[in-house]
Design a protein around this motif. Structure first.
Motif, PDB file in Angstrom:
ATOM      1  N   CYS A  51       0.836  -1.197   0.000  1.00  0.00           N
ATOM      2  CA  CYS A  51       0.000   0.000   0.000  1.00  0.00           C
ATOM      3  C   CYS A  51       0.870   1.245   0.000  1.00  0.00           C
ATOM      4  O   CYS A  51       1.783   1.373   0.824  1.00  0.00           O
ATOM      5  N   CYS A  60      -6.668   5.046   3.664  1.00  0.00           N
ATOM      6  CA  CYS A  60      -7.439   5.208   2.443  1.00  0.00           C
ATOM      7  C   CYS A  60      -8.927   5.151   2.782  1.00  0.00           C
ATOM      8  O   CYS A  60      -9.416   4.124   3.256  1.00  0.00           O
ATOM      9  N   SER A  90     -14.074   2.786   4.205  1.00  0.00           N
ATOM     10  CA  SER A  90     -12.994   2.246   3.402  1.00  0.00           C
ATOM     11  C   SER A  90     -13.481   0.936   2.803  1.00  0.00           C
ATOM     12  O   SER A  90     -14.374   0.289   3.351  1.00  0.00           O
TER      13      SER A  90
END
Length: 133
Positions: A51, A60, A90
């Motif tokens: 990530c 995120c 998310s």
């Protein structure tokens, strides 16, 4: 990432079983790469690598404003509060098909549509099946 780790472990197990049967190649490690995996990340990131937000003080997500119910507002201190609150969400979408298989499928579909040989869903007559609605 956890689902992909499980799939990597399953791919590694299949590779070891193939080696035990006399097949396979000792130079290929399926655990360290996406080769042989039957799943891949589709969204929000379209890659299977680490990530890009790893190590940051953020995560995120996207925010969505939701309306609080009267009961929810009454549960707040002094029985009142704002009419809304911003919730953060998310998600991750993982497709149970190798990235190479998905690419081949998309290419075949685009070729079929461009040649006039069926619609997006692969129906030759352009009619959608009732069970897809």
């Amino acid at each position: 990432a956890q689902v992909l780790d499980i799939e990597r472990a399953a791919a590694d197990k299949r590779a070891r079983a193939g080696k035990a049967d006399g097949g396979g190649d000792d130079s290929v490690s399926l655990v360290s790469s996406s080769a042989g995996m039957e799943a891949h990340v589709v969204a929000p990131c379209q890659h299977d690598r680490t990530c890009p937000m790893d190590g940051l003080n953020s995560w995120c997500h996207f925010s969505q404003r939701v309306v609080r119910s009267a009961m929810h507002r009454q549960m707040l201190p002094r029985g009142r509060g704002p009419q809304h609150q911003d919730e953060r969400f998310s998600y991750v979408v993982i497709r149970r098909l190798s990235r190479e298989g998905a690419t081949a499928e998309a290419t075949a579909r685009a070729t079929r549509i461009a040649s006039g040989g069926g619609d997006y869903f692969g129906d030759e007559d352009g009619e959608r099946d009732a069970d897809r609605d």
